[in-house]
Design a protein around this motif. Sequence first.
Motif, PDB file in Angstrom:
ATOM      1  N   GLY A 154    -101.765 -18.554 -52.211  1.00  0.00           N
ATOM      2  CA  GLY A 154    -102.076 -18.452 -50.792  1.00  0.00           C
ATOM      3  C   GLY A 154    -100.884 -17.913 -50.018  1.00  0.00           C
ATOM      4  N   THR A 155    -101.137 -17.511 -48.795  1.00  0.00           N
ATOM      5  CA  THR A 155    -100.037 -17.023 -47.988  1.00  0.00           C
ATOM      6  C   THR A 155     -99.098 -18.171 -47.679  1.00  0.00           C
ATOM      7  OG1 THR A 155    -101.340 -17.354 -46.002  1.00  0.00           O
ATOM      8  CG2 THR A 155    -101.370 -15.153 -46.948  1.00  0.00           C
ATOM      9  N   HIS A 156     -97.825 -17.876 -47.630  1.00  0.00           N
ATOM     10  CA  HIS A 156     -96.816 -18.918 -47.458  1.00  0.00           C
ATOM     11  C   HIS A 156     -96.918 -19.561 -46.075  1.00  0.00           C
ATOM     12  CE1 HIS A 156     -93.150 -21.124 -47.830  1.00  0.00           C
ATOM     13  NE2 HIS A 156     -92.569 -20.452 -46.846  1.00  0.00           N
ATOM     14  N   ARG A 157     -96.900 -18.746 -45.054  1.00  0.00           N
ATOM     15  CA  ARG A 157     -96.993 -19.269 -43.701  1.00  0.00           C
ATOM     16  C   ARG A 157     -98.133 -18.565 -42.985  1.00  0.00           C
ATOM     17  NH1 ARG A 157     -92.033 -21.877 -42.722  1.00  0.00           N
ATOM     18  NH2 ARG A 157     -90.451 -21.195 -44.174  1.00  0.00           N
ATOM     19  N   ARG A 158     -99.146 -19.289 -42.705  1.00  0.00           N
ATOM     20  CA  ARG A 158    -100.285 -18.705 -42.007  1.00  0.00           C
ATOM     21  C   ARG A 158    -100.073 -18.852 -40.510  1.00  0.00           C
ATOM     22  NH1 ARG A 158    -105.429 -20.535 -45.639  1.00  0.00           N
ATOM     23  NH2 ARG A 158    -104.769 -19.391 -47.466  1.00  0.00           N
ATOM     24  N   TRP A 159    -100.364 -17.797 -39.783  1.00  0.00           N
ATOM     25  CA  TRP A 159    -100.219 -17.831 -38.341  1.00  0.00           C
ATOM     26  C   TRP A 159    -101.389 -18.589 -37.762  1.00  0.00           C
ATOM     27  CZ3 TRP A 159    -102.794 -16.277 -33.957  1.00  0.00           C
ATOM     28  CH2 TRP A 159    -102.047 -16.295 -32.784  1.00  0.00           C
ATOM     29  N   ARG A 160    -101.097 -19.429 -36.794  1.00  0.00           N
ATOM     30  CA  ARG A 160    -102.162 -20.157 -36.119  1.00  0.00           C
ATOM     31  C   ARG A 160    -101.898 -20.106 -34.626  1.00  0.00           C
ATOM     32  NH1 ARG A 160    -100.317 -25.013 -34.315  1.00  0.00           N
ATOM     33  NH2 ARG A 160     -98.457 -25.810 -35.300  1.00  0.00           N
ATOM     34  N   GLN A 161    -102.939 -20.365 -33.866  1.00  0.00           N
ATOM     35  CA  GLN A 161    -102.793 -20.419 -32.427  1.00  0.00           C
ATOM     36  C   GLN A 161    -101.905 -21.602 -32.072  1.00  0.00           C
ATOM     37  OE1 GLN A 161    -103.731 -18.626 -29.901  1.00  0.00           O
ATOM     38  NE2 GLN A 161    -105.074 -17.155 -30.898  1.00  0.00           N
ATOM     39  N   PRO A 162    -100.978 -21.424 -31.132  1.00  0.00           N
ATOM     40  CA  PRO A 162    -100.169 -22.570 -30.732  1.00  0.00           C
ATOM     41  C   PRO A 162    -101.027 -23.610 -30.021  1.00  0.00           C
ATOM     42  CG  PRO A 162     -99.518 -20.593 -29.533  1.00  0.00           C
ATOM     43  CD  PRO A 162    -100.568 -20.199 -30.500  1.00  0.00           C
ATOM     44  N   MET A 163    -100.682 -24.845 -30.210  1.00  0.00           N
ATOM     45  CA  MET A 163    -101.434 -25.917 -29.599  1.00  0.00           C
ATOM     46  C   MET A 163    -101.204 -25.894 -28.080  1.00  0.00           C
ATOM     47  SD  MET A 163    -101.449 -29.955 -30.604  1.00  0.00           S
ATOM     48  CE  MET A 163     -99.707 -30.123 -30.368  1.00  0.00           C
ATOM     49  N   ALA A 164    -102.270 -25.985 -27.322  1.00  0.00           N
ATOM     50  CA  ALA A 164    -102.156 -25.951 -25.865  1.00  0.00           C
ATOM     51  C   ALA A 164    -101.549 -27.251 -25.362  1.00  0.00           C
ATOM     52  CB  ALA A 164    -103.526 -25.733 -25.246  1.00  0.00           C
ATOM     53  N   LEU A 165    -100.468 -27.128 -24.603  1.00  0.00           N
ATOM     54  CA  LEU A 165     -99.796 -28.282 -24.030  1.00  0.00           C
ATOM     55  C   LEU A 165     -99.680 -28.087 -22.521  1.00  0.00           C
ATOM     56  CD1 LEU A 165     -96.916 -28.664 -26.623  1.00  0.00           C
ATOM     57  CD2 LEU A 165     -98.932 -30.084 -26.413  1.00  0.00           C
ATOM     58  N   PRO A 166     -99.618 -29.157 -21.777  1.00  0.00           N
ATOM     59  CA  PRO A 166     -99.476 -29.012 -20.328  1.00  0.00           C
ATOM     60  C   PRO A 166     -98.151 -28.326 -19.988  1.00  0.00           C
ATOM     61  CG  PRO A 166     -99.756 -31.329 -20.940  1.00  0.00           C
ATOM     62  CD  PRO A 166     -99.742 -30.539 -22.187  1.00  0.00           C
ATOM     63  N   GLY A 167     -98.216 -27.359 -19.086  1.00  0.00           N
ATOM     64  CA  GLY A 167     -97.023 -26.641 -18.660  1.00  0.00           C
ATOM     65  C   GLY A 167     -96.653 -25.483 -19.550  1.00  0.00           C
ATOM     66  N   MET A 168     -97.408 -25.238 -20.545  1.00  0.00           N
ATOM     67  CA  MET A 168     -97.099 -24.154 -21.477  1.00  0.00           C
ATOM     68  C   MET A 168     -97.544 -22.815 -20.896  1.00  0.00           C
ATOM     69  SD  MET A 168     -98.066 -24.329 -25.417  1.00  0.00           S
ATOM     70  CE  MET A 168     -97.645 -23.079 -26.556  1.00  0.00           C
ATOM     71  N   LEU A 169     -96.798 -21.816 -21.117  1.00  0.00           N
ATOM     72  CA  LEU A 169     -97.060 -20.459 -20.665  1.00  0.00           C
ATOM     73  C   LEU A 169     -97.155 -20.369 -19.142  1.00  0.00           C
ATOM     74  CD1 LEU A 169     -99.626 -19.206 -23.290  1.00  0.00           C
ATOM     75  CD2 LEU A 169     -97.241 -18.603 -23.115  1.00  0.00           C
TER      76      LEU A 169
END
Length: 82
Positions: free
Chosen positions: A53-68
């Motif tokens: 399998g791929t070593h590090r799979r990209w995933r969506q970052p977890m939504a946190l308050p104040g993010m972005l």
Amino acid sequence: MALVHLYRLGHEGWNVRHCHSFYRREHGDERSDTWMKQHLQHAGVVARAKARGTHRRWRQPMALPGMLVHQDDSRHQWMAGK
């Protein structure tokens, strides 16, 4: 064909790298272990390794308050109450 015959006679079940080091020491061949592995796999003597399998799979970052929080000089109230 001689390589496949030699592998079947005395080295079946060996790791290809161990067999290659023995083959190189006893027969003085200068070919690589990758070459040997490819020929043994093509002959059907050695099974191909399972795909990993791929070593590090990209995933969506977890939504946190104040993010972005955008800092683009807009007057919009991005976060409630602030």
